[in-house]
Write a protein that holds these residues in place. Structure first.
Motif, PDB file in Angstrom:
ATOM      1  N   SER A  45      39.452 -14.308  51.899  1.00  0.00           N
ATOM      2  CA  SER A  45      40.521 -15.070  52.538  1.00  0.00           C
ATOM      3  C   SER A  45      40.084 -16.516  52.693  1.00  0.00           C
ATOM      4  CB  SER A  45      40.870 -14.477  53.907  1.00  0.00           C
ATOM      5  OG  SER A  45      39.807 -14.633  54.803  1.00  0.00           O
ATOM      6  N   ASP A  46      41.062 -17.376  52.847  1.00  0.00           N
ATOM      7  CA  ASP A  46      40.810 -18.794  53.070  1.00  0.00           C
ATOM      8  C   ASP A  46      42.083 -19.402  53.637  1.00  0.00           C
ATOM      9  OD1 ASP A  46      39.546 -21.235  53.148  1.00  0.00           O
ATOM     10  OD2 ASP A  46      38.976 -21.230  51.033  1.00  0.00           O
ATOM     11  N   VAL A  47      41.964 -20.606  54.170  1.00  0.00           N
ATOM     12  CA  VAL A  47      43.112 -21.304  54.742  1.00  0.00           C
ATOM     13  C   VAL A  47      43.645 -22.296  53.714  1.00  0.00           C
ATOM     14  CG1 VAL A  47      43.891 -22.844  56.583  1.00  0.00           C
ATOM     15  CG2 VAL A  47      42.244 -21.033  57.087  1.00  0.00           C
ATOM     16  N   PHE A  48      44.960 -22.267  53.520  1.00  0.00           N
ATOM     17  CA  PHE A  48      45.625 -23.151  52.571  1.00  0.00           C
ATOM     18  C   PHE A  48      46.827 -23.797  53.244  1.00  0.00           C
ATOM     19  CE2 PHE A  48      43.721 -19.756  50.088  1.00  0.00           C
ATOM     20  CZ  PHE A  48      43.108 -20.437  49.045  1.00  0.00           C
ATOM     21  N   HIS A  49      47.188 -24.973  52.766  1.00  0.00           N
ATOM     22  CA  HIS A  49      48.446 -25.599  53.182  1.00  0.00           C
ATOM     23  C   HIS A  49      49.509 -25.138  52.200  1.00  0.00           C
ATOM     24  CE1 HIS A  49      46.929 -28.246  56.328  1.00  0.00           C
ATOM     25  NE2 HIS A  49      45.819 -28.229  55.609  1.00  0.00           N
ATOM     26  N   ILE A  50      50.494 -24.411  52.706  1.00  0.00           N
ATOM     27  CA  ILE A  50      51.524 -23.796  51.878  1.00  0.00           C
ATOM     28  C   ILE A  50      52.854 -24.485  52.167  1.00  0.00           C
ATOM     29  CG2 ILE A  50      52.704 -21.654  51.273  1.00  0.00           C
ATOM     30  CD1 ILE A  50      49.711 -21.543  50.659  1.00  0.00           C
ATOM     31  N   TYR A  51      53.376 -25.189  51.163  1.00  0.00           N
ATOM     32  CA  TYR A  51      54.657 -25.879  51.311  1.00  0.00           C
ATOM     33  C   TYR A  51      55.769 -25.206  50.516  1.00  0.00           C
ATOM     34  CZ  TYR A  51      51.549 -29.504  53.051  1.00  0.00           C
ATOM     35  OH  TYR A  51      50.589 -30.185  53.752  1.00  0.00           O
ATOM     36  N   ASN A  52      55.405 -24.518  49.418  1.00  0.00           N
ATOM     37  CA  ASN A  52      56.428 -23.911  48.566  1.00  0.00           C
ATOM     38  C   ASN A  52      55.829 -22.706  47.837  1.00  0.00           C
ATOM     39  OD1 ASN A  52      54.989 -24.980  46.294  1.00  0.00           O
ATOM     40  ND2 ASN A  52      56.013 -26.931  46.658  1.00  0.00           N
ATOM     41  N   ASP A  53      56.658 -22.050  47.029  1.00  0.00           N
ATOM     42  CA  ASP A  53      56.225 -20.846  46.313  1.00  0.00           C
ATOM     43  C   ASP A  53      55.045 -21.106  45.385  1.00  0.00           C
ATOM     44  OD1 ASP A  53      58.082 -19.184  47.507  1.00  0.00           O
ATOM     45  OD2 ASP A  53      59.559 -19.427  45.919  1.00  0.00           O
ATOM     46  N   SER A  54      55.032 -22.248  44.720  1.00  0.00           N
ATOM     47  CA  SER A  54      53.929 -22.518  43.793  1.00  0.00           C
ATOM     48  C   SER A  54      52.616 -22.695  44.541  1.00  0.00           C
ATOM     49  CB  SER A  54      54.228 -23.725  42.901  1.00  0.00           C
ATOM     50  OG  SER A  54      54.353 -24.899  43.666  1.00  0.00           O
ATOM     51  N   ASP A  55      52.646 -23.274  45.746  1.00  0.00           N
ATOM     52  CA  ASP A  55      51.427 -23.383  46.560  1.00  0.00           C
ATOM     53  C   ASP A  55      50.912 -22.000  46.944  1.00  0.00           C
ATOM     54  OD1 ASP A  55      51.538 -26.170  46.546  1.00  0.00           O
ATOM     55  OD2 ASP A  55      52.622 -26.256  48.454  1.00  0.00           O
ATOM     56  N   LEU A  56      51.822 -21.125  47.322  1.00  0.00           N
ATOM     57  CA  LEU A  56      51.432 -19.770  47.706  1.00  0.00           C
ATOM     58  C   LEU A  56      50.851 -19.016  46.513  1.00  0.00           C
ATOM     59  CD1 LEU A  56      51.241 -17.498  49.755  1.00  0.00           C
ATOM     60  CD2 LEU A  56      53.632 -16.956  49.281  1.00  0.00           C
ATOM     61  N   ASN A  57      51.498 -19.110  45.368  1.00  0.00           N
ATOM     62  CA  ASN A  57      50.994 -18.428  44.178  1.00  0.00           C
ATOM     63  C   ASN A  57      49.647 -18.985  43.732  1.00  0.00           C
ATOM     64  OD1 ASN A  57      53.038 -16.516  43.863  1.00  0.00           O
ATOM     65  ND2 ASN A  57      54.364 -18.010  42.863  1.00  0.00           N
ATOM     66  N   ALA A  58      49.465 -20.299  43.829  1.00  0.00           N
ATOM     67  CA  ALA A  58      48.179 -20.903  43.472  1.00  0.00           C
ATOM     68  C   ALA A  58      47.077 -20.418  44.413  1.00  0.00           C
ATOM     69  CB  ALA A  58      48.281 -22.425  43.511  1.00  0.00           C
ATOM     70  N   ALA A  59      47.379 -20.307  45.704  1.00  0.00           N
ATOM     71  CA  ALA A  59      46.399 -19.813  46.680  1.00  0.00           C
ATOM     72  C   ALA A  59      46.024 -18.366  46.372  1.00  0.00           C
ATOM     73  CB  ALA A  59      46.967 -19.931  48.095  1.00  0.00           C
ATOM     74  N   ILE A  60      47.015 -17.545  46.079  1.00  0.00           N
ATOM     75  CA  ILE A  60      46.757 -16.137  45.760  1.00  0.00           C
ATOM     76  C   ILE A  60      45.897 -16.025  44.503  1.00  0.00           C
ATOM     77  CG2 ILE A  60      47.849 -13.973  45.037  1.00  0.00           C
ATOM     78  CD1 ILE A  60      50.227 -14.803  46.881  1.00  0.00           C
ATOM     79  N   ASN A  61      46.242 -16.787  43.465  1.00  0.00           N
ATOM     80  CA  ASN A  61      45.466 -16.752  42.226  1.00  0.00           C
ATOM     81  C   ASN A  61      44.032 -17.222  42.437  1.00  0.00           C
ATOM     82  OD1 ASN A  61      47.564 -15.742  40.695  1.00  0.00           O
ATOM     83  ND2 ASN A  61      48.325 -17.771  40.141  1.00  0.00           N
ATOM     84  N   LYS A  62      43.857 -18.257  43.254  1.00  0.00           N
ATOM     85  CA  LYS A  62      42.509 -18.758  43.531  1.00  0.00           C
ATOM     86  C   LYS A  62      41.678 -17.679  44.226  1.00  0.00           C
ATOM     87  CE  LYS A  62      41.673 -22.987  44.402  1.00  0.00           C
ATOM     88  NZ  LYS A  62      41.587 -24.346  44.959  1.00  0.00           N
ATOM     89  N   LEU A  63      42.280 -16.984  45.179  1.00  0.00           N
ATOM     90  CA  LEU A  63      41.553 -15.942  45.900  1.00  0.00           C
ATOM     91  C   LEU A  63      41.227 -14.750  44.993  1.00  0.00           C
ATOM     92  CD1 LEU A  63      43.385 -16.035  49.330  1.00  0.00           C
ATOM     93  CD2 LEU A  63      41.062 -16.802  48.818  1.00  0.00           C
ATOM     94  N   TYR A  64      42.171 -14.357  44.149  1.00  0.00           N
ATOM     95  CA  TYR A  64      41.872 -13.257  43.217  1.00  0.00           C
ATOM     96  C   TYR A  64      40.755 -13.646  42.255  1.00  0.00           C
ATOM     97  CZ  TYR A  64      45.342  -9.824  44.568  1.00  0.00           C
ATOM     98  OH  TYR A  64      46.043  -8.864  45.261  1.00  0.00           O
ATOM     99  N   GLY A  65      40.644 -14.917  41.938  1.00  0.00           N
ATOM    100  CA  GLY A  65      39.554 -15.378  41.101  1.00  0.00           C
ATOM    101  C   GLY A  65      38.195 -15.257  41.763  1.00  0.00           C
ATOM    102  N   ARG A  66      38.183 -15.256  43.085  1.00  0.00           N
ATOM    103  CA  ARG A  66      36.927 -15.122  43.837  1.00  0.00           C
ATOM    104  C   ARG A  66      36.475 -13.679  44.003  1.00  0.00           C
ATOM    105  NH1 ARG A  66      38.106 -19.112  48.945  1.00  0.00           N
ATOM    106  NH2 ARG A  66      38.562 -20.991  47.735  1.00  0.00           N
TER     107      ARG A  66
END
Length: 67
Positions: A45-66
């Protein structure tokens, strides 16, 4: 446990569909959320600034990469 805070409804549905944990983190800013993903026994897990769907998807993808 999900604590969506001020997250838009469309983002809430995306988080639920992706089956990720989402916790509002107002101490990091009004649009900050701790996103948690889990694969078997591994969880990241990590903290992200989420403004829209693409931010959320990018955060999810980054975490799955870890994982």
């Amino acid at each position: 446990m999900n604590s969506y805070g001020n997250m838009k409804e469309s983002l809430r549905r995306t988080a639920a569909y992706q089956q990720v944990g989402c916790e509002y983190m107002p101490g990091y800013g009004s649009d900050a959320f701790r996103i948690t993903v889990q694969d078997g026994a591994k969880r990241v897990s990590d903290v992200f600034h989420i403004y829209n769907d693409s931010d959320l998807n990018a955060a999810i993808n980054k975490l799955y990469g870890r994982l």
